[in-house]
Write a protein that holds these residues in place. Structure first.
Motif, PDB file in Angstrom:
ATOM      1  N   UNK A 128      21.048  24.126  72.435  1.00 53.26           N
ATOM      2  CA  UNK A 128      21.240  24.844  71.185  1.00 53.26           C
ATOM      3  C   UNK A 128      22.709  24.805  70.803  1.00 53.26           C
ATOM      4  N   UNK A 172      25.494  26.552  68.915  1.00 57.49           N
ATOM      5  CA  UNK A 172      25.605  27.935  68.439  1.00 57.49           C
ATOM      6  C   UNK A 172      26.404  28.080  67.140  1.00 57.49           C
ATOM      7  N   UNK A 216      19.331  32.216  63.214  1.00 52.91           N
ATOM      8  CA  UNK A 216      18.780  31.976  64.547  1.00 52.91           C
ATOM      9  C   UNK A 216      19.858  32.048  65.617  1.00 52.91           C
ATOM     10  N   UNK A 217      21.130  32.123  65.210  1.00 52.55           N
ATOM     11  CA  UNK A 217      22.218  32.122  66.181  1.00 52.55           C
ATOM     12  C   UNK A 217      22.609  30.723  66.616  1.00 52.55           C
ATOM     13  N   UNK A 218      21.782  29.734  66.291  1.00 54.97           N
ATOM     14  CA  UNK A 218      22.081  28.370  66.704  1.00 54.97           C
ATOM     15  C   UNK A 218      20.968  27.447  66.256  1.00 54.97           C
TER      16      UNK A 218
END
Lengths: 446, 290
Positions: free
Chosen positions: B117, B119, B212-214
């Motif tokens: 992911x 970020x 989604x934060x990432x």
């Protein structure tokens, strides 16, 4: 023909169908048919030559690529270890490893299995990571009579999901990985460390893993450790759901204080962010699959990853060594991190089991005629080997060998702890199943 | 109250759907190109923003602009070098080109950044919310997304209906041959349209990533399906229809989830099918395309 009976179980999952629809591809529907047609090689005992061909199928790209991030390093080590060949009965065989990428696509996995079996004539198949990769390949191997070892999929999903029963076992395909019973032991131990109302909210999606966890007879609630807890199961949501408000509302209404489940990483990010927005604050969170990797935890907004718990099947802290390279777990992790293949990335949990696949392959091929597929398959079933992830044992039954084709490996309970530098570390907080692994963190409430 | 909550959350979700669909609607409306790479371009926008924030240390709020500029520029290049040529070949050539791009983007991202992911943190804003009663909470960030979606669609509306360039774009959409006779190079109009569309999709992608934060490389593939549904539900060629389409799809999904957690995606698809059957021109569409 038993392969015709098994083929329907290898249906494309919903995600793949959606993707295929989105891309306008009609080919997806045709692939299983094509795969089902090539059944001529069954039982063709030994292929000629003094070269052993090992197929290694993994999702190097696509949605599941995180599990196989260290493949390049593992393959380099394995090729080096097998460079001198494998000796059996006084004869030295050269070893050729054919690695293939499925792109995280089950149809592609089936096509690759076909190619490796029919065109390359592999003597042993290794396959890893998720039902979507393992099932198509293992089913093909079972029907074509090629020995196959697999890992990184809960064994219940592997065994029962492919139509196995205690009476109807597989002849050529073997699996080693943790199972729901171990996840339950680890997670419920964690839950019991805290004072809660014992109400557990679960995120079990509508996929192979979610189905295996939900199953009434063999799933989560059927295990001994789950007794005494009340489960709030809102139902099988679809992977890719973008709004979890209704599930969150249900959890809040029921007063859930413990959260568990097997969501995918993006779904868990959506859920956990919305939970924070909407004021759902459980005391303990134990999640499988979604928070295995540091990057998925670190990217959760506003440090929400701190204190989440997961069951880990392999850590550098494990007191085990590789039978292939002699490295300890720590050395394997360090070796990977320092290697050019790591590209600066940290160790990950896929490293252990994927490395162990080659350990077992080497051991099996040294103890059975590598060119006799039946003998190799039989030998896998008689293998008990100490590997970098601990003992993998297909003999003797019991907890380590719950059904014929499965070697169940234990897990430890771990908690993500945010360090001062912002990086997350995985600390062992519970070691019921692997007492040799030292506890190096103190479990704490969220 | 739970139903009210479901509808409110659905509208918040609809904001991001509408934003994602705006560029798609524009490209389809003007050039008749179904951009299959739309979802992947959105993800690309998220990656650009993440790289800008993490590696170049640009303040997170400004990464939106960086991402819009970079992906908008890419839109210009793709239009001038690939799509213009493809559009001259056949009706299906541009479709295949965008399909190719949709395969290339995630795989290049995996090669460059791995599957981890990527970020893009927005701190406490990511989880902050306005509490309205015990059962209803409106997240600040989803609310900002809805406001941004309305702003983008309003901006596009003003551009298309109040400016000279906008009029030319609309004229090109109606009849490019006549526009060419008037001395306007339709390829320049197409390039401009692509830049705008790609920039809005980058904005959508950046907001999605922040939400989604990432972001991970393969998340675009389901999104493109939602975006197409939004465009069809709202009606082709109607920007307010796109907003309405986003809201309808968002509400259908969250109300579906309220009935049963396995329903949201199905409920969205069913509403989409119902619209196709009963009102094929969409909620705000003027007429069915020939």
């Amino acid at each position: 023909m038993d392969h015709s009976a098994q083929q329907p179980k290898n249906q494309p999952n919903r995600r793949t169908v959606l993707r295929a629809l989105g891309l306008g591809g009609a080919a997806a529907g045709a692939a299983p048919l094509i795969a089902a047609c090539g059944g001529g090689l069954k039982g063709s005992g030994s292929s000629s030559g003094d070269v052993i061909k090992i197929g290694y199928v993994s999702p190097r790209t696509g949605a599941y690529a995180a599990f196989t991030e260290s493949d390049e390093y593992i393959l380099k080590q394995a090729r080096a270890a097998f460079a001198k060949g494998i000796k059996y009965d006084g004869k030295t065989y050269k070893v050729q490893i054919l690695d293939r990428d499925t792109g995280s696509d089950p149809q592609q996995a089936a096509t690759i299995a076909n190619e490796l079996i029919s065109q390359q004539g592999v003597d042993l198949m290794l396959v890893t990571s998720t039902p979507e990769t393992v099932h198509p390949v293992a089913n093909k191997c079972e029907s074509e009579g090629v020995p196959c070892i697999s890992t990184i999929e809960p064994w219940q999903a592997y065994f029962f999901g492919r139509g196995g029963t205690p009476q109807k076992t597989f002849t050529y395909t073997y699996h080693f990985f943790d199972g729901i019973e171990h996840v339950v032991t680890g997670e419920t131990d964690m839950w019991r460390m805290f004072d809660t109302n014992k109400k557990v909210g679960v995120l079990w999606p509508n996929d192979a893993d979610g189905g295996a966890f939900r199953d009434k007879k063999t799933g989560f609630r059927a295990q001994a450790g789950a007794k005494g807890f009340t489960f709030v199961d809102p139902g099988a949501y679809e992977n890719g759901t973008k709004d979890f408000s209704s599930i969150i509302a249900t959890f809040k209404k029921e007063g859930v204080q413990i959260l568990a489940g097997v969501p995918t990483p993006p779904d868990f990010a959506t859920f956990w962010t919305q939970a924070a927005q909407q004021g759902f604050k459980p005391k303990v969170v134990t999640i499988a699959k979604a928070i295995l990797f540091e990057s998925s935890v670190a990217s959760l907004p506003n440090g929400l990853g701190d204190g989440l718990c997961t069951e880990s099947w392999w850590l550098p802290q494990f007191p085990f060594s590789s039978s292939l390279t002699g490295q300890t777990s720590q050395q394997l992790a360090d070796g990977y991190e320092k290697s050019a293949q790591a590209k600066g990335r940290r160790w990950n949990q896929g490293l252990g089991p994927n490395h162990a696949l080659f350990e077992i392959a080497g051991d099996v091929l040294r103890h059975a005629n590598p060119k006799d597929k039946k003998a190799v398959a039989t030998r896998i079933g008689k293998t008990s080997l100490d590997t970098v992830i601990g003992r993998v044992d297909w003999t003797g039954g019991g907890a380590a060998n719950p059904v014929k084709n499965v070697a169940a490996i234990p897990v430890v309970t771990t908690q993500w702890v945010k360090g001062s530098g912002g990086a997350y570390d995985l600390k062992i907080v519970g070691n019921t199943l692997i007492p040799e692994a030292k506890i190096d963190g103190k479990a704490r409430e969220l | 109250m739970t139903w009210l909550n479901a509808i409110a959350q659905g509208m918040l979700l609809g904001g991001i759907f509408a934003m994602a669909a705006a560029g798609l609607s524009l490209v389809f409306g003007v050039m008749r190109v179904a951009n299959l790479a739309h979802g992947d371009l959105m993800i690309l926008g998220g990656y650009v923003a993440s790289v800008a924030a993490v590696s170049l240390h640009i303040p997170v709020a400004l990464t939106v602009l960086v991402s819009m500029a970079a992906v908008g520029g890419l839109g210009y290049l793709i239009q001038r070098t690939l799509l213009d040529r493809a559009m001259g070949l056949s009706e299906f050539a541009p479709l295949m080109v965008t399909f190719g791009i949709s395969v290339i983007i995630p795989n290049v991202l995996v090669q460059l950044f791995s599957n981890d992911t990527k970020p893009l943190g927005i701190g406490s804003l990511g989880t902050a919310s306005i509490r309205v009663g015990s059962d209803l909470a409106i997240g600040w960030f989803p609310l900002i997304t809805v406001v941004a979606a309305v702003a983008v669609l309003a901006g596009l509306h003003v551009f298309l209906y109040r400016t000279q360039s906008g009029r030319i774009v609309r004229a090109t959409a109606d009849d490019r041959a006549v526009v060419r006779l008037m001395g306007v190079d339709n390829r320049k109009v197409y390039a401009l349209t692509s830049v705008i569309a790609f920039a809005t999709v980058a904005l959508a992608g950046t907001l999605y990533t922040m939400r989604q934060g990432g972001v991970t490389p393969y998340e675009g593939q389901l999104t493109v399906l939602f975006a197409f549904e939004v465009v069809i539900i709202g009606g082709l060629g109607s920007l307010w229809g796109t907003l309405a389409g986003g809201m309808v799809l968002g509400i259908a999904q969250s109300v579906g989830a309220q009935i049963s957690p396995d329903l949201p995606l199905l409920a969205g698809h069913l509403v989409f099918l119902a619209i196709l059957v009963f009102r094929p021109q969409g909620l705000f569409g003027r007429s069915v395309l020939a």
